[in-house]
Design a protein around this motif. Structure first.
Motif, PDB file in Angstrom:
ATOM      1  N   PHE A 135      -4.697  -0.333  -2.553  1.00 20.53           N
ATOM      2  CA  PHE A 135      -3.746   0.394  -3.400  1.00 20.53           C
ATOM      3  C   PHE A 135      -4.513   1.372  -4.293  1.00 20.53           C
ATOM      4  N   HIS A 136      -5.354   0.836  -5.164  1.00 20.33           N
ATOM      5  CA  HIS A 136      -6.181   1.701  -5.995  1.00 20.33           C
ATOM      6  C   HIS A 136      -7.364   0.924  -6.527  1.00 20.33           C
ATOM      7  N   GLU A 137      -8.202   1.597  -7.256  1.00 19.24           N
ATOM      8  CA  GLU A 137      -9.315   0.938  -7.943  1.00 19.24           C
ATOM      9  C   GLU A 137      -9.520   1.621  -9.280  1.00 19.24           C
ATOM     10  N   GLN A 138     -10.155   0.905 -10.196  1.00 17.71           N
ATOM     11  CA  GLN A 138     -10.448   1.487 -11.501  1.00 17.71           C
ATOM     12  C   GLN A 138     -11.673   0.811 -12.112  1.00 17.71           C
ATOM     13  N   LEU A 165      -0.166   6.399  -3.692  1.00 15.59           N
ATOM     14  CA  LEU A 165       0.434   6.049  -2.404  1.00 15.59           C
ATOM     15  C   LEU A 165       0.840   7.282  -1.608  1.00 15.59           C
ATOM     16  N   GLY A 166       0.282   8.428  -1.973  1.00 15.35           N
ATOM     17  CA  GLY A 166       0.560   9.647  -1.215  1.00 15.35           C
ATOM     18  C   GLY A 166       1.974  10.157  -1.349  1.00 15.35           C
ATOM     19  N   GLY A 167       2.677   9.766  -2.441  1.00 19.91           N
ATOM     20  CA  GLY A 167       4.024  10.279  -2.684  1.00 19.91           C
ATOM     21  C   GLY A 167       5.115   9.612  -1.880  1.00 19.91           C
ATOM     22  N   LYS A 168       4.859   8.416  -1.381  1.00 18.89           N
ATOM     23  CA  LYS A 168       5.875   7.685  -0.619  1.00 18.89           C
ATOM     24  C   LYS A 168       7.119   7.437  -1.483  1.00 18.89           C
ATOM     25  N   LYS A 169       8.300   7.382  -0.805  1.00 18.32           N
ATOM     26  CA  LYS A 169       9.577   7.221  -1.493  1.00 18.32           C
ATOM     27  C   LYS A 169      10.128   5.803  -1.303  1.00 18.32           C
ATOM     28  N   GLU A 170      11.185   5.524  -2.068  1.00 14.24           N
ATOM     29  CA  GLU A 170      11.833   4.211  -1.994  1.00 14.24           C
ATOM     30  C   GLU A 170      12.183   3.837  -0.555  1.00 14.24           C
ATOM     31  N   GLY A 171      11.805   2.612  -0.163  1.00 13.34           N
ATOM     32  CA  GLY A 171      12.125   2.097   1.155  1.00 13.34           C
ATOM     33  C   GLY A 171      11.136   2.468   2.247  1.00 13.34           C
ATOM     34  N   GLU A 172      10.263   3.426   1.980  1.00  9.52           N
ATOM     35  CA  GLU A 172       9.314   3.850   3.006  1.00  9.52           C
ATOM     36  C   GLU A 172       8.143   2.877   3.102  1.00  9.52           C
ATOM     37  N   LEU A 173       7.535   2.835   4.293  1.00 10.73           N
ATOM     38  CA  LEU A 173       6.330   2.030   4.486  1.00 10.73           C
ATOM     39  C   LEU A 173       5.187   2.612   3.663  1.00 10.73           C
ATOM     40  N   ALA A 174       4.441   1.740   3.004  1.00 10.80           N
ATOM     41  CA  ALA A 174       3.279   2.175   2.222  1.00 10.80           C
ATOM     42  C   ALA A 174       2.072   2.257   3.149  1.00 10.80           C
ATOM     43  N   ASP A 175       2.072   3.283   3.983  1.00 14.83           N
ATOM     44  CA  ASP A 175       1.044   3.402   5.008  1.00 14.83           C
ATOM     45  C   ASP A 175       0.372   4.775   4.990  1.00 14.83           C
ATOM     46  N   HIS A 176       0.305   5.390   3.817  1.00 12.32           N
ATOM     47  CA  HIS A 176      -0.341   6.701   3.710  1.00 12.32           C
ATOM     48  C   HIS A 176      -1.823   6.586   4.052  1.00 12.32           C
ATOM     49  N   LYS A 177      -2.405   7.665   4.520  1.00 11.86           N
ATOM     50  CA  LYS A 177      -3.806   7.638   4.952  1.00 11.86           C
ATOM     51  C   LYS A 177      -4.768   7.321   3.815  1.00 11.86           C
ATOM     52  N   MET A 178      -4.352   7.549   2.548  1.00 10.77           N
ATOM     53  CA  MET A 178      -5.237   7.193   1.443  1.00 10.77           C
ATOM     54  C   MET A 178      -5.276   5.679   1.209  1.00 10.77           C
ATOM     55  N   ASN A 179      -4.286   4.968   1.731  1.00 17.02           N
ATOM     56  CA  ASN A 179      -4.216   3.510   1.591  1.00 17.02           C
ATOM     57  C   ASN A 179      -4.693   2.863   2.886  1.00 17.02           C
ATOM     58  N   SER A 233       3.378   6.423  -7.386  1.00 18.60           N
ATOM     59  CA  SER A 233       3.339   6.610  -5.939  1.00 18.60           C
ATOM     60  C   SER A 233       2.694   7.936  -5.568  1.00 18.60           C
ATOM     61  N   ASN A 234       3.004   8.975  -6.337  1.00 19.48           N
ATOM     62  CA  ASN A 234       2.432  10.287  -6.049  1.00 19.48           C
ATOM     63  C   ASN A 234       0.909  10.265  -6.140  1.00 19.48           C
ATOM     64  N   ILE A 235       0.384   9.468  -7.083  1.00 17.05           N
ATOM     65  CA  ILE A 235      -1.064   9.448  -7.319  1.00 17.05           C
ATOM     66  C   ILE A 235      -1.778   8.488  -6.374  1.00 17.05           C
ATOM     67  N   LEU A 280       8.112   0.478  -0.354  1.00 18.39           N
ATOM     68  CA  LEU A 280       8.280   0.803  -1.762  1.00 18.39           C
ATOM     69  C   LEU A 280       9.619   0.323  -2.271  1.00 18.39           C
ATOM     70  N   ARG A 281       9.620  -0.123  -3.528  1.00 21.83           N
ATOM     71  CA  ARG A 281      10.849  -0.599  -4.156  1.00 21.83           C
ATOM     72  C   ARG A 281      11.584   0.572  -4.809  1.00 21.83           C
ATOM     73  N   LYS A 282      12.665   0.272  -5.495  1.00 24.11           N
ATOM     74  CA  LYS A 282      13.410   1.312  -6.215  1.00 24.11           C
ATOM     75  C   LYS A 282      12.492   1.936  -7.257  1.00 24.11           C
ATOM     76  N   LEU A 283      12.438   3.263  -7.285  1.00 25.20           N
ATOM     77  CA  LEU A 283      11.472   3.961  -8.121  1.00 25.20           C
ATOM     78  C   LEU A 283      12.155   4.705  -9.256  1.00 25.20           C
ATOM     79  N   ASP A 284      11.700   4.402 -10.492  1.00 27.36           N
ATOM     80  CA  ASP A 284      12.062   5.273 -11.608  1.00 27.36           C
ATOM     81  C   ASP A 284      11.003   6.373 -11.686  1.00 27.36           C
ATOM     82  N   LYS A 285      11.055   7.203 -12.728  1.00 25.79           N
ATOM     83  CA  LYS A 285      10.108   8.318 -12.804  1.00 25.79           C
ATOM     84  C   LYS A 285       8.673   7.829 -12.898  1.00 25.79           C
ATOM     85  N   LEU A 286       8.429   6.776 -13.686  1.00 21.23           N
ATOM     86  CA  LEU A 286       7.076   6.237 -13.823  1.00 21.23           C
ATOM     87  C   LEU A 286       6.531   5.787 -12.476  1.00 21.23           C
ATOM     88  N   LEU A 287       7.338   5.012 -11.735  1.00 26.07           N
ATOM     89  CA  LEU A 287       6.862   4.472 -10.467  1.00 26.07           C
ATOM     90  C   LEU A 287       6.713   5.557  -9.405  1.00 26.07           C
TER      91      LEU A 287
END
Length: 266
Positions: free
Chosen positions: A103-106, A246-260, A242-244, A231-238
């Protein structure tokens, strides 16, 4: 070694007792996941990339620490650490799944005098519609309790997402009321050596103490989720998250972006 970096893809064996403990308590401590030599070299890579980024940033969450996210895109050394099959296999074993994605690292550096990291659940910030999402926290130097180590509310993951707020003194108050109401117990990590780590579920209530030592508490976080998550239901924060991450994936889409990338698959 490749590019003078140790290969950290060899497996780390976890026995079933550790996996059961993780599911029952919502967290687990694992020792010597990276050797002293391995973490010494990767610390240099992480610190070099993090220091460059942190120079331009203020402290996060009311002065709890400085952080730098998505460092793997700045440094091949950090990328090699984050995509390690050893770490990925641990995540897959703990979640009891066939394959895991990153997902990410920090990098999180808590300086002397930095305030506590207030109680929170990571799921507040994470847009995925799954409980199979976990975070690893690994110190880059030997750490003692006075440096502000992790603390976990035992079994709190079983209560699900508790609709808290972002990390703040208000979240501390919010979760303290829940902890008291449910008579939950708290486990505070006493010490961790460089290369040890903790893992916790997305809904485990956790935080960290004040750094009252004279050293910077250096730690690296990598988070993983089960392949096939959506992805679950997304408010503006979520959606922003996702944009940062998960590659901008939207609600209900598979979290399978190439960055992940899939970090490990059985």
């Amino acid at each position: 070694m490749k590019n003078n970096l140790p290969n950290i893809d060899s497996p780390y064996q976890i026995d079933s007792n550790k996996i059961n403990f993780f599911w029952n308590n919502g967290y687990v401590i694992l020792k010597n996941v990276l050797s002293r030599d391995e973490i010494k070299i990767y610390r240099q890579e992480i610190k070099k990339a993090a220091d460059k980024r942190m120079k331009k940033k203020d402290k996060s969450f009311d002065g709890a620490f400085k952080q730098a996210l998505n460092l793997r895109f700045d440094s091949k050394g950090v990328e090699k650490f984050c995509l390690s099959k050893r770490l990925g296999k641990i995540a897959a074993d703990l979640m009891k799944v066939n394959a895991v994605r990153i997902f990410h690292e920090q990098a999180i550096f808590k300086h002397p005098g930095d305030t506590k990291s207030y109680w929170h659940q990571d799921q507040f910030f994470w847009p995925l519609d799954t409980n199979l999402h976990i975070g690893m926290w690994m110190p880059l130097i030997d750490c003692t309790k006075d440096m502000g180590l992790m603390k976990f509310v035992i079994g709190s993951h079983e209560h699900g997402t508790l609709n808290g707020i972002s990390i703040s003194d208000q979240s501390e108050t919010y979760y303290n009321k829940i902890i008291k109401k449910n008579n939950m117990k708290i486990f505070e990590v006493a010490n961790l050596n460089a290369g040890d780590c903790t893992f916790h579920f997305n809904n485990t209530i956790h935080g960290a103490g004040i750094n009252i030592s004279k050293k910077i508490r250096e730690a690296m976080v990598v988070t993983y989720y089960a392949d096939g998550s959506r992805l679950r239901k997304l408010d503006k924060l979520l959606q922003d998250v996702s944009n940062i991450y998960l590659g901008g994936k939207k609600e209900g889409e598979l979290a399978d972006h190439k960055m992940n990338k899939i970090v490990y698959q059985h």
